[in-house]
Write an enzyme that holds these catalytic residues in place. Structure first.
Site, PDB file in Angstrom:
ATOM      1  N   ASP A 134       1.601  -5.411  -5.098  1.00 36.33           N
ATOM      2  CA  ASP A 134       0.614  -4.143  -5.302  1.00 36.33           C
ATOM      3  C   ASP A 134       1.754  -3.043  -5.822  1.00 36.33           C
ATOM      4  O   ASP A 134       2.926  -3.186  -5.728  1.00 36.33           O
ATOM      5  CB  ASP A 134       0.213  -3.588  -3.983  1.00 36.33           C
ATOM      6  CG  ASP A 134       0.823  -3.670  -2.588  1.00 36.33           C
ATOM      7  OD1 ASP A 134       2.090  -3.852  -2.849  1.00 36.33           O
ATOM      8  OD2 ASP A 134       0.270  -4.100  -1.622  1.00 36.33           O
ATOM      9  N   ASN A 136      -4.916  -1.770   9.766  1.00 38.08           N
ATOM     10  CA  ASN A 136      -6.188  -1.909   9.774  1.00 38.08           C
ATOM     11  C   ASN A 136      -6.711  -3.473   9.220  1.00 38.08           C
ATOM     12  O   ASN A 136      -7.948  -3.548   8.966  1.00 38.08           O
ATOM     13  CB  ASN A 136      -6.940  -0.920   8.793  1.00 38.08           C
ATOM     14  CG  ASN A 136      -6.568  -1.114   7.374  1.00 38.08           C
ATOM     15  OD1 ASN A 136      -5.738  -2.012   7.004  1.00 38.08           O
ATOM     16  ND2 ASN A 136      -6.747  -0.270   6.579  1.00 38.08           N
ATOM     17  N   HIS A 153      -5.685  -4.911   6.462  1.00 39.43           N
ATOM     18  CA  HIS A 153      -5.200  -5.222   5.000  1.00 39.43           C
ATOM     19  C   HIS A 153      -4.051  -6.070   4.866  1.00 39.43           C
ATOM     20  O   HIS A 153      -3.292  -6.251   5.553  1.00 39.43           O
ATOM     21  CB  HIS A 153      -5.133  -3.710   4.112  1.00 39.43           C
ATOM     22  CG  HIS A 153      -3.919  -3.106   4.415  1.00 39.43           C
ATOM     23  ND1 HIS A 153      -3.873  -1.604   4.289  1.00 39.43           N
ATOM     24  CD2 HIS A 153      -2.502  -3.290   4.599  1.00 39.43           C
ATOM     25  CE1 HIS A 153      -2.440  -1.391   4.410  1.00 39.43           C
ATOM     26  NE2 HIS A 153      -1.528  -2.421   4.472  1.00 39.43           N
ATOM     27  N   GLU A 182      -8.066  -3.148   1.457  1.00 44.73           N
ATOM     28  CA  GLU A 182      -8.483  -2.604   2.451  1.00 44.73           C
ATOM     29  C   GLU A 182      -9.783  -3.164   3.081  1.00 44.73           C
ATOM     30  O   GLU A 182     -10.616  -3.984   2.272  1.00 44.73           O
ATOM     31  CB  GLU A 182      -8.866  -1.097   2.200  1.00 44.73           C
ATOM     32  CG  GLU A 182      -7.699  -0.532   1.573  1.00 44.73           C
ATOM     33  CD  GLU A 182      -6.335   0.153   2.762  1.00 44.73           C
ATOM     34  OE1 GLU A 182      -6.305  -0.566   3.570  1.00 44.73           O
ATOM     35  OE2 GLU A 182      -5.656   1.321   2.638  1.00 44.73           O
TER      36      GLU A 182
HETATM   37  C1  F6R Z   1       2.896  -3.914   0.786  1.00 43.42           C
HETATM   38  C2  F6R Z   1       1.748  -4.115   1.300  1.00 43.42           C
HETATM   39  C3  F6R Z   1       1.288  -4.129   2.649  1.00 43.42           C
HETATM   40  C4  F6R Z   1       1.926  -3.982   3.742  1.00 43.42           C
HETATM   41  C5  F6R Z   1       1.307  -3.718   5.008  1.00 43.42           C
HETATM   42  C6  F6R Z   1       2.549  -3.472   6.387  1.00 43.42           C
HETATM   43  O1  F6R Z   1       3.449  -4.371  -0.387  1.00 43.42           O
HETATM   44  O2  F6R Z   1       1.074  -4.970   0.610  1.00 43.42           O
HETATM   45  O3  F6R Z   1      -0.001  -4.907   2.784  1.00 43.42           O
HETATM   46  O4  F6R Z   1       2.635  -5.310   3.974  1.00 43.42           O
HETATM   47  O5  F6R Z   1       0.853  -2.222   4.885  1.00 43.42           O
HETATM   48  O6  F6R Z   1       3.145  -2.454   6.125  1.00 43.42           O
HETATM   49  P1  F6R Z   1       4.541  -2.084   7.182  1.00 43.42           P
HETATM   50  O7  F6R Z   1       5.133  -3.343   7.157  1.00 43.42           O
HETATM   51  O8  F6R Z   1       5.005  -1.001   6.514  1.00 43.42           O
HETATM   52  O9  F6R Z   1       3.706  -2.093   8.542  1.00 43.42           O
END
Ligand code: F6R
Length: 259
Positions: free
Chosen positions: A67, A136, A138, A143
């Site tokens: 992303d 959450n 995702h 989301e």
């Molecule tokens: C990032 C992504 C997100 C993160 C997720 C966890 O490229 O795709 O899905 O992997 O938000 O983020 P952290 O590791 O910061 O808790």
């Protein structure tokens, strides 16, 4: 789903880095699906250390990140392009042009999302997809309520995701509201998926992902439908799992190193 529960974040991280390196050894031109975020930082540190110590090479591999924020140029310090350059790509031997992220500054993000999806298909789809887990539920920026068969597209970020990522920006208002993300259908086409989650704040959603119903309310729960998923957890992230004893029976925990 293979659930591996580690005593510490460090051993969980080593496990994930080891899975990536093993895959590259077997399949040097693998297409890697990569993630950003706090959880991944230690994985990239570990991979860089292995590159320096063992010479494991990324030169024949390709990568596609999950992303990118809409509105940020690749040289914006908060872009995921910048994250990947600083935390990984600049320290190993990926070939220029073989690492891919969506362009957050594309004139038409809808066209850019379609281009990115087509590029993944043209590369033969992802061989090994690395995932973090949002609090959450995702994966990527899919989301809650995302279509479980979605392709790469624009998503509006939830306020909780913007709050969680505000630490990378100078002010909360600077956190973009939109992102281009691989879809859940895109991720599900990967041959193998490895998801890493740490910490007590992820325990509730980890349990929903592994043991709850498959539901767009917890997008990561779709991984129950994939044939080759490995979920790597530390103790805290595993603490709400009802069938934890079973997972540890199947894959006993690695003993803590003697002190
Ligand atoms: C990032 C992504 C997100 C993160 C997720 C966890 O490229 O795709 O899905 O992997 O938000 O983020 P952290 O590791 O910061 O808790």
């Amino acid at each position: 789903m293979k659930v591996l529960i580690h005593q510490t974040r460090e051993t969980a991280t080593e496990c994930v880095a080891g899975l990536i390196v093993d895959r590259i050894a077997r399949d040097p031109d693998v297409v890697l699906g990569l993630a950003t975020g706090g959880t991944m930082e230690a994985v990239y540190d570990d991979l860089i250390a292995r590159y320096r110590a063992t010479g494991v090479s990324f030169a024949q591999a390709q990568s596609f990140n999950l992303d990118e924020y809409i509105g940020l140029t690749p040289d914006h310090p908060c872009s995921y392009w910048a994250y990947m350059r600083e935390k990984f790509f600049h320290h190993v031997d990926f070939m220029p042009g073989r690492t891919h992220l969506p362009r957050g500054d594309a004139a038409d993000p809808v066209v850019e999302a379609a281009r990115y999806e087509a590029a993944i298909v043209a590369a033969g789809d992802i061989g090994l997809q690395l995932l973090g887990l949002g609090a959450n539920g995702h994966i990527g920026f899919n989301e809650p309520t995302s279509s479980l068969s979605s392709l790469t597209r624009i998503k509006t970020l939830t306020q909780s995701t913007r709050d969680a990522n505000a630490r990378y920006f100078t002010s909360d208002d600077d956190v973009p509201r939109l992102a281009i993300t691989m879809g859940i259908g895109t991720i599900m086409r990967a041959q193998d998926i490895v998801l890493l989650a740490f910490g007590a704040n992820k325990s509730r959603i980890v349990a929903q992902m592994i043991e709850g119903p498959v539901s767009a309310a917890c997008p990561a729960s779709i991984l129950q439908m994939h044939r080759n998923v490995t979920v790597v957890l530390d103790e805290e992230a595993a603490s709400a799992l009802a069938l934890r004893d079973y997972y540890e029976l199947v894959h006993p925990r690695v003993a803590a190193p003697a002190s």
